[in-house]
Write a protein that holds these residues in place. Structure first.
Motif, mmCIF file in Angstrom:
data_model
loop_
_atom_site.group_PDB
_atom_site.id
_atom_site.type_symbol
_atom_site.label_atom_id
_atom_site.label_comp_id
_atom_site.label_asym_id
_atom_site.label_seq_id
_atom_site.Cartn_x
_atom_site.Cartn_y
_atom_site.Cartn_z
ATOM 1 N N LEU A 1 72.769 112.162 33.738
ATOM 2 C CA LEU A 1 71.700 111.696 32.854
ATOM 3 C C LEU A 1 71.905 112.242 31.440
ATOM 4 C CD1 LEU A 1 68.746 112.108 35.338
ATOM 5 C CD2 LEU A 1 69.407 109.941 34.255
ATOM 6 N N GLY A 2 72.348 113.494 31.348
ATOM 7 C CA GLY A 2 72.648 114.055 30.036
ATOM 8 C C GLY A 2 73.762 113.305 29.338
ATOM 9 N N LEU A 3 74.791 112.935 30.097
ATOM 10 C CA LEU A 3 75.880 112.130 29.538
ATOM 11 C C LEU A 3 75.363 110.765 29.082
ATOM 12 C CD1 LEU A 3 78.854 111.422 28.993
ATOM 13 C CD2 LEU A 3 79.064 110.834 31.425
ATOM 14 N N ALA A 4 74.569 110.117 29.937
ATOM 15 C CA ALA A 4 74.022 108.809 29.581
ATOM 16 C C ALA A 4 73.166 108.885 28.320
ATOM 17 C CB ALA A 4 73.199 108.255 30.743
ATOM 18 N N LYS A 5 72.409 109.952 28.190
ATOM 19 C CA LYS A 5 71.581 110.134 26.993
ATOM 20 C C LYS A 5 72.446 110.289 25.752
ATOM 21 C CE LYS A 5 68.281 113.364 24.920
ATOM 22 N NZ LYS A 5 67.718 114.731 25.035
ATOM 23 N N ARG A 6 73.518 111.070 25.853
ATOM 24 C CA ARG A 6 74.373 111.312 24.688
ATOM 25 C C ARG A 6 75.068 110.050 24.216
ATOM 26 N NH1 ARG A 6 75.502 115.994 27.577
ATOM 27 N NH2 ARG A 6 77.422 115.110 28.427
ATOM 28 N N VAL A 7 75.577 109.255 25.160
ATOM 29 C CA VAL A 7 76.379 108.088 24.772
ATOM 30 C C VAL A 7 75.582 106.791 24.841
ATOM 31 C CG1 VAL A 7 78.499 109.232 25.488
ATOM 32 C CG2 VAL A 7 77.307 107.737 27.126
ATOM 33 N N LYS A 8 74.280 106.900 25.155
ATOM 34 C CA LYS A 8 73.395 105.731 25.237
ATOM 35 C C LYS A 8 73.907 104.707 26.257
ATOM 36 C CE LYS A 8 71.523 106.167 20.563
ATOM 37 N NZ LYS A 8 72.054 107.525 20.346
ATOM 38 N N ALA A 9 74.268 105.212 27.433
ATOM 39 C CA ALA A 9 74.765 104.359 28.506
ATOM 40 C C ALA A 9 73.651 104.017 29.481
ATOM 41 C CB ALA A 9 75.904 105.057 29.250
ATOM 42 N N ARG A 10 73.734 102.849 30.074
ATOM 43 C CA ARG A 10 72.863 102.510 31.199
ATOM 44 C C ARG A 10 73.408 103.210 32.442
ATOM 45 N NH1 ARG A 10 71.152 96.347 32.670
ATOM 46 N NH2 ARG A 10 70.138 96.652 30.648
ATOM 47 N N ILE A 11 72.515 103.733 33.282
ATOM 48 C CA ILE A 11 72.948 104.523 34.428
ATOM 49 C C ILE A 11 72.218 104.105 35.699
ATOM 50 C CG2 ILE A 11 71.319 106.371 33.797
ATOM 51 C CD1 ILE A 11 73.349 108.367 35.040
ATOM 52 N N LEU A 12 72.979 103.991 36.786
ATOM 53 C CA LEU A 12 72.435 103.618 38.095
ATOM 54 C C LEU A 12 72.578 104.789 39.053
ATOM 55 C CD1 LEU A 12 72.843 100.321 40.051
ATOM 56 C CD2 LEU A 12 73.492 102.465 41.184
ATOM 57 N N GLN A 13 71.502 105.101 39.743
ATOM 58 C CA GLN A 13 71.499 106.141 40.774
ATOM 59 C C GLN A 13 71.591 105.503 42.149
ATOM 60 O OE1 GLN A 13 71.858 109.214 41.145
ATOM 61 N NE2 GLN A 13 70.906 109.804 43.068
ATOM 62 N N ALA A 14 72.630 105.903 42.903
ATOM 63 C CA ALA A 14 72.744 105.490 44.294
ATOM 64 C C ALA A 14 71.851 106.403 45.125
ATOM 65 C CB ALA A 14 74.193 105.566 44.755
ATOM 66 N N SER A 15 70.611 105.990 45.322
ATOM 67 C CA SER A 15 69.693 106.736 46.158
ATOM 68 C C SER A 15 69.839 106.237 47.595
ATOM 69 C CB SER A 15 68.258 106.603 45.645
ATOM 70 O OG SER A 15 67.393 107.500 46.306
ATOM 71 N N THR A 16 68.880 106.515 48.424
ATOM 72 C CA THR A 16 69.080 106.301 49.858
ATOM 73 C C THR A 16 67.775 105.983 50.569
ATOM 74 O OG1 THR A 16 69.723 107.453 51.900
ATOM 75 C CG2 THR A 16 68.867 108.817 50.143
ATOM 76 N N SER A 17 67.892 105.318 51.693
ATOM 77 C CA SER A 17 66.732 105.093 52.552
ATOM 78 C C SER A 17 66.211 106.399 53.129
ATOM 79 C CB SER A 17 67.108 104.141 53.691
ATOM 80 O OG SER A 17 68.128 104.698 54.498
ATOM 81 N N GLU A 18 66.998 107.468 53.065
ATOM 82 C CA GLU A 18 66.553 108.765 53.573
ATOM 83 C C GLU A 18 65.363 109.315 52.793
ATOM 84 O OE1 GLU A 18 67.649 110.054 56.336
ATOM 85 O OE2 GLU A 18 69.267 108.611 56.612
ATOM 86 N N VAL A 19 65.092 108.778 51.610
ATOM 87 C CA VAL A 19 63.905 109.234 50.874
ATOM 88 C C VAL A 19 62.633 108.872 51.633
ATOM 89 C CG1 VAL A 19 65.066 109.066 48.643
ATOM 90 C CG2 VAL A 19 63.669 107.144 49.451
ATOM 91 N N TYR A 20 62.723 107.942 52.586
ATOM 92 C CA TYR A 20 61.561 107.566 53.391
ATOM 93 C C TYR A 20 61.379 108.486 54.600
ATOM 94 C CZ TYR A 20 61.851 103.201 50.701
ATOM 95 O OH TYR A 20 61.903 102.267 49.686
ATOM 96 N N GLY A 21 62.387 109.329 54.903
ATOM 97 C CA GLY A 21 62.279 110.239 56.029
ATOM 98 C C GLY A 21 62.155 109.504 57.351
ATOM 99 N N ASP A 22 61.323 110.032 58.244
ATOM 100 C CA ASP A 22 61.016 109.370 59.514
ATOM 101 C C ASP A 22 59.769 108.528 59.255
ATOM 102 O OD1 ASP A 22 60.843 108.548 62.097
ATOM 103 O OD2 ASP A 22 60.420 110.514 62.959
ATOM 104 N N PRO A 23 59.933 107.259 58.909
ATOM 105 C CA PRO A 23 58.845 106.504 58.276
ATOM 106 C C PRO A 23 57.709 106.132 59.228
ATOM 107 C CG PRO A 23 60.734 105.089 58.663
ATOM 108 C CD PRO A 23 61.161 106.469 59.047
ATOM 109 N N SER A 24 56.503 106.166 58.687
ATOM 110 C CA SER A 24 55.338 105.679 59.416
ATOM 111 C C SER A 24 55.036 104.235 59.026
ATOM 112 C CB SER A 24 54.121 106.565 59.125
ATOM 113 O OG SER A 24 53.876 106.643 57.745
ATOM 114 N N MET A 25 55.737 103.703 58.007
ATOM 115 C CA MET A 25 55.638 102.296 57.616
ATOM 116 C C MET A 25 56.908 101.582 58.060
ATOM 117 S SD MET A 25 55.596 100.597 53.786
ATOM 118 C CE MET A 25 53.842 100.754 53.480
ATOM 119 N N HIS A 26 56.729 100.378 58.616
ATOM 120 C CA HIS A 26 57.884 99.623 59.080
ATOM 121 C C HIS A 26 57.661 98.133 58.882
ATOM 122 C CE1 HIS A 26 61.576 99.215 61.394
ATOM 123 N NE2 HIS A 26 61.016 98.183 61.981
ATOM 124 N N PRO A 27 58.614 97.435 58.214
ATOM 125 C CA PRO A 27 59.774 97.970 57.497
ATOM 126 C C PRO A 27 59.340 98.739 56.246
ATOM 127 C CG PRO A 27 59.534 95.635 57.048
ATOM 128 C CD PRO A 27 58.502 95.967 58.083
#
Length: 310
Positions: A100-126
């Protein structure tokens, strides 16, 4: 032509992303520390003038000039990220801060590869993007789950505070050629065991479900998200909503490989989610994306790959 940085570019997903970017004419800088990535995955690109490889750990700052950044650096399989949980958290958090610091310096667009694991053991489905999740913050999987959740927080704080152009993608189970044969994930486990004539290990009762997205579909969604309009930040689920039990997956692998392997059952690991399936309504409406490759077709390609290396 864009100058594109791909962190984790020698990994399973990263190498396929590098292929697609090179094919469409981008100039690609692939960065990897080779903790789980492999030079074999990108060896076919090394002679191309539009491709450059750099050994570097994203836990340390990087000073390059690029237009876009895909931040994929982080071990994604439980075996690998639990082997060094402190470093896993550092990779997600320090890596996000540095990119993010690099993207800020060079004014680049940046994509984060996040994950379904942020939902943990979900109580909502899907799982929908509006769901905040059910995550154990002190469990053996927390280094990965909470590291990715913190990375998302950092991305949105940089967006709000520094007006950075961000994209956040929540990746659901993905499979295909170039998976690590010892990554401990269910598709690679089943295929490798079947090809070796070993019994297939199922954890729990085998009725827990996963959705499986073929790698080509996943990379198409990733590129569409990066190229989407500036105001659409995500987070957005990218995965295949087709849902299969572990027993169904194992039986399909046995049939496609022609093995005489049987199924054996072991206790379910701590915090292993019982259901995991994306709601992809947002990806369909904003990215005009949905998966195209059926599980059986993708498994055939994956099995052929593992036959060549196992």
């Amino acid at each position: 032509m864009s100058k594109v940085l791909v962190t984790g570019g020698a990994g399973f997903l990263g190498s396929h992303l590098c292929d697609r970017l090179i094919a469409r004419g981008d100039d690609v800088l692939c960065v990897d520390n080779f903790y789980t990535g492999s030079k074999r995955n990108i060896a076919h690109l090394l002679g191309k003038t539009s491709f450059e490889l750099m050994r570097h750990d994203v836990c340390w700052p990087l000073y390059v000039e690029v237009d876009r950044i895909f931040n994929l650096a982080c071990p994604a399989s439980p075996i690998h990220y639990q082997n060094d949980p402190v470093q896993t958290t550092k990779t997600s958090v320090h890596g996000a801060i540095n990119m993010l610091g690099l993207a800020k310096r060079v004014k680049a667009r940046i994509l984060q590869a996040s994950t379904s694991e942020v939902y943990g053991d979900p109580s909502m489905h899907p799982q929908m993007e509006s769901y905040w999740g059910n995550v154990n913050p002190i469990g053996i999987r927390s280094c990965y789950d909470e590291g990715k959740r913190c990375a998302e927080t950092l991305f949105f704080d940089y967006h709000r505070q520094h007006h950075l152009e961000i994209k956040v993608m929540r990746i659901f189970n993905t499979y295909g050629p170039r998976m690590h044969p010892q990554d401990g994930r269910v598709v690679s486990n089943f295929v490798v065991q079947a090809l070796r004539g070993e019994d297939l290990t199922i954890y729990g009762d085998g009725l827990q479900t996963r959705s499986f997205c073929y790698v080509d579909d996943l990379i198409e969604g990733m590129i569409r998200l990066m190229d989407s309009s500036v105001e659409f930040t995500g987070p957005v689920n990218v995965g295949n909503p087709g849902e299969f039990t572990m027993i169904e997956l194992a039986e399909t692998v046995i049939r496609l490989t022609g093995t005489k392997s049987k199924l054996v059952f072991e206790p379910l690991p701590q915090d292993d989610p019982k259901q995991r399936c994306p709601d992809i309504t947002l990806a369909q409406s904003r990215l005009d994306w949905e998966p195209k490759v059926a599980l059986e077709d993708g498994l055939k390609e994956t099995i052929d790959y593992f036959r060549s290396i196992v």
